[in-house]
Scaffold this active site. Structure first.
Site, PDB file in Angstrom:
ATOM      1  N   LEU A  34      -9.092   7.935 -13.791  1.00 52.16           N
ATOM      2  CA  LEU A  34      -9.382   7.167 -15.017  1.00 52.16           C
ATOM      3  C   LEU A  34      -8.193   7.078 -15.971  1.00 52.16           C
ATOM      4  O   LEU A  34      -8.365   6.846 -17.160  1.00 52.16           O
ATOM      5  CB  LEU A  34     -10.595   7.754 -15.757  1.00 52.16           C
ATOM      6  CG  LEU A  34     -11.909   7.781 -14.960  1.00 52.16           C
ATOM      7  CD1 LEU A  34     -13.008   8.472 -15.762  1.00 52.16           C
ATOM      8  CD2 LEU A  34     -12.339   6.368 -14.568  1.00 52.16           C
ATOM      9  N   SER A 126       2.607  -4.157  -1.353  1.00 53.79           N
ATOM     10  CA  SER A 126       3.066  -5.150  -2.327  1.00 53.79           C
ATOM     11  C   SER A 126       4.169  -6.013  -1.755  1.00 53.79           C
ATOM     12  O   SER A 126       4.955  -5.572  -0.908  1.00 53.79           O
ATOM     13  CB  SER A 126       3.590  -4.414  -3.571  1.00 53.79           C
ATOM     14  OG  SER A 126       4.304  -5.283  -4.422  1.00 53.79           O
ATOM     15  N   TYR A 151       9.137   1.401  -8.293  1.00 52.69           N
ATOM     16  CA  TYR A 151       7.795   1.018  -7.849  1.00 52.69           C
ATOM     17  C   TYR A 151       7.854   0.365  -6.476  1.00 52.69           C
ATOM     18  O   TYR A 151       7.133   0.741  -5.554  1.00 52.69           O
ATOM     19  CB  TYR A 151       7.145   0.059  -8.852  1.00 52.69           C
ATOM     20  CG  TYR A 151       5.937  -0.655  -8.269  1.00 52.69           C
ATOM     21  CD1 TYR A 151       4.737   0.008  -8.087  1.00 52.69           C
ATOM     22  CD2 TYR A 151       6.029  -1.993  -7.862  1.00 52.69           C
ATOM     23  CE1 TYR A 151       3.639  -0.630  -7.518  1.00 52.69           C
ATOM     24  CE2 TYR A 151       4.934  -2.636  -7.303  1.00 52.69           C
ATOM     25  CZ  TYR A 151       3.745  -1.968  -7.130  1.00 52.69           C
ATOM     26  OH  TYR A 151       2.673  -2.591  -6.560  1.00 52.69           O
ATOM     27  N   LYS A 155       6.459   1.623  -2.444  1.00 45.82           N
ATOM     28  CA  LYS A 155       5.670   0.871  -1.459  1.00 45.82           C
ATOM     29  C   LYS A 155       6.390   0.820  -0.108  1.00 45.82           C
ATOM     30  O   LYS A 155       5.768   0.936   0.951  1.00 45.82           O
ATOM     31  CB  LYS A 155       5.378  -0.543  -1.972  1.00 45.82           C
ATOM     32  CG  LYS A 155       4.480  -0.575  -3.203  1.00 45.82           C
ATOM     33  CD  LYS A 155       3.137   0.093  -2.965  1.00 45.82           C
ATOM     34  CE  LYS A 155       2.205  -0.040  -4.149  1.00 45.82           C
ATOM     35  NZ  LYS A 155       0.920   0.664  -3.957  1.00 45.82           N
TER      36      LYS A 155
END
Length: 337
Positions: A34, A126, A151, A155
Site C-alpha cells: 500500500l 516495460s 528503472y 526491468k
C-alpha cells in the site's frame, strides 16, 4: 477454481487486472504494501465484480515476510508480479532504492515459487527495456539497449533473472509483458490511476491540472526530433492491458503450452506525442489544459511505439480501445476523486 497471486494488486494496473481475472472465474489473493495505493480499492473491486479478493498487506522485498506468506498460501497456481517502483525520473535520483526494491521482490517471488513448486509467472515488464530504439516500431526482437534509467535497467535485469532461473528450473514457465504507456480507467469510474503525491505520469497530471489540484502541467521538452517537438509514446488503455494479462494467464495454465519464457509487446501499435494527447483530451472532454513547456527530464527517451503483430497473432489479443476512450475514462475517474 484456480488461485492466482497478484502482487501490487491494489495498484493501478493490478486492480484492473484483478477485475478481469475475477470476472473470468479465478480466485485472487492480493499482496501489496500500500505504498502507492489505497485499501479502499478492495471495496471498489467488490462493487464491480461482486467479489472481494483476499488481501495480505505485505512487502514482497522482505524475504522473511514473503516466505511466511507462501507457507500459509500454498495452493497458488500462478503469480502475476506487478509490485515495483515505476517512476523513471525518481529512479535517476534514487537508483539504489529502485534496485533494492524491484530486484529483491522478484528474487523473493522466484525463490518461493521454486520452494512451493509454483510453475507459472507473469512479469510486469516495460518497453523501457528497448531504450531509444534505432528502428520503429519496436518488435520483440529489437535489441535490448543500455537502459536510459535505473528503472528501465531493473526491468532488463529482471528479465535476465527470470530467464536464468527458468534455465535452472525446467518446471518454471513465464511470460513477460512489455507494457508501453497505460492510461485511462475502468468504465465504472470506480478504479483508475491514483498516484500518491505528485504524479509522475502524464495523464493523472493532466486530469489533476484540469480539476484544479495542480496549478499547471509541464510538458518536458519541445525540441525532440518529432513532428511537434514533444516526446512520442504508445498509449494503451489500462483495460486492454488488463485483458492481455488474462490471455497470458490462460496461455500459461494451458498444459499443452511447452514454451518456457516468452516476451510480448503490449501496446496499440501507434505513437502519439504529448501535444497530441493534450489536444485529444481537450476535444473529448471540452476542458482546457493549462500547460507550459519545461526542460527535458533525465531518463526520458524521445519516441517509442510497439509493433504488436506477435502478441496479436500468438496471444489472440489486440488493443480495442482508442486514445479518446482512454482519456475520457481518465477524466470521468478524476471527477469522482
Amino acid at each position: 477454481m484456480k488461485k492466482i497471486l497478484v502482487t501490487g494488486g491494489t495498484g493501478y494496473i493490478g486492480s484492473h487486472t484483478v477485475v478481469e481475472l475475477i470476472n473470468s472465474g479465478y480466485k485472487i489473493v492480493i499482496a501489496d504494501n500500500l505504498t502507492n495505493s489505497k485499501i479502499e480499492v478492495l471495496d471498489r473491486i467488490e462493487k464491480i465484480t461482486g467479489i472481494k479478493p483476499q488481501f495480505e498487506k505485505l512487502d514482497i522485498s522482505d524475504s522473511k515476510a514473503t516466505k511466511a506468506f507462501f507457507e500459509t498460501n500454498n495452493d497458488i497456481e500462478l503469480v502475476i508480479h506487478f509490485a515495483a517502483y515505476k517512476a523513471v525520473g525518481e529512479s535517476v535520483q534514487k537508483p539504489l532504492m529502485y534496485y533494492q526494491n524491484n530486484l529483491n521482490s522478484l528474487m523473493n517471488i522466484l525463490t518461493e515459487m521454486s520452494r512451493h513448486n509454483i510453475e507459472n509467472l507473469i512479469f510486469s515488464s516495460s518497453c523501457t527495456v528497448y531504450g531509444q530504439p534505432d528502428i520503429l516500431p519496436v518488435t520483440e526482437q529489437s535489441p535490448i539497449k543500455k537502459a536510459d534509467s535505473p528503472y528501465g535497467n531493473t526491468k532488463q535485469v529482471a528479465e535476465e533473472i527470470i530467464s536464468d532461473t527458468i534455465f535452472s528450473n525446467k518446471n518454471l514457465k513465464s511470460i513477460a509483458l512489455r507494457y508501453f504507456n497505460p492510461i485511462g480507467a475502468h468504465k465504472s469510474a470506480l478504479i483508475g490511476e491514483l498516484p500518491i503525491g505528485v504524479p509522475n505520469n502524464l495523464i493523472p497530471f493532466v486530469t489533476q491540472t484540469v480539476a484544479g489540484k495542480r496549478e499547471q502541467l509541464s510538458v518536458f521538452g519541445n525540441n525532440y526530433n518529432t513532428e511537434d517537438g514533444t516526446a512520442i509514446r504508445d498509449y494503451i488503455h489500462v483495460v486492454d492491458l488488463a485483458q492481455a494479462h488474462l490471455v497470458a494467464t490462460e496461455r500459461l495454465l494451458d498444459k499443452n503450452n511447452k514454451l518456457d519464457f516468452e516476451t510480448f509487446n503490449i501496446g496499440t501499435g501507434r505513437g502519439n506525442s504529448v501535444l497530441e494527447v493534450i489536444n485529444t483530451f481537450e476535444e473529448v472532454t471540452g476542458e482546457k489544459i493549462n500547460y507550459k513547456i519545461a526542460p527535458r527530464r533525465l531518463g526520458d527517451i524521445e519516441k517509442v511505439w510497439a509493433d504488436t503483430t506477435f502478441a496479436n497473432k500468438e496471444l489472440g489479443w489486440k488493443a480495442k480501445l482508442s486514445l479518446a476512450d482512454a482519456l475520457l475514462s481518465a477524466w470521468n475517474w478524476e471527477k469522482t476523486q
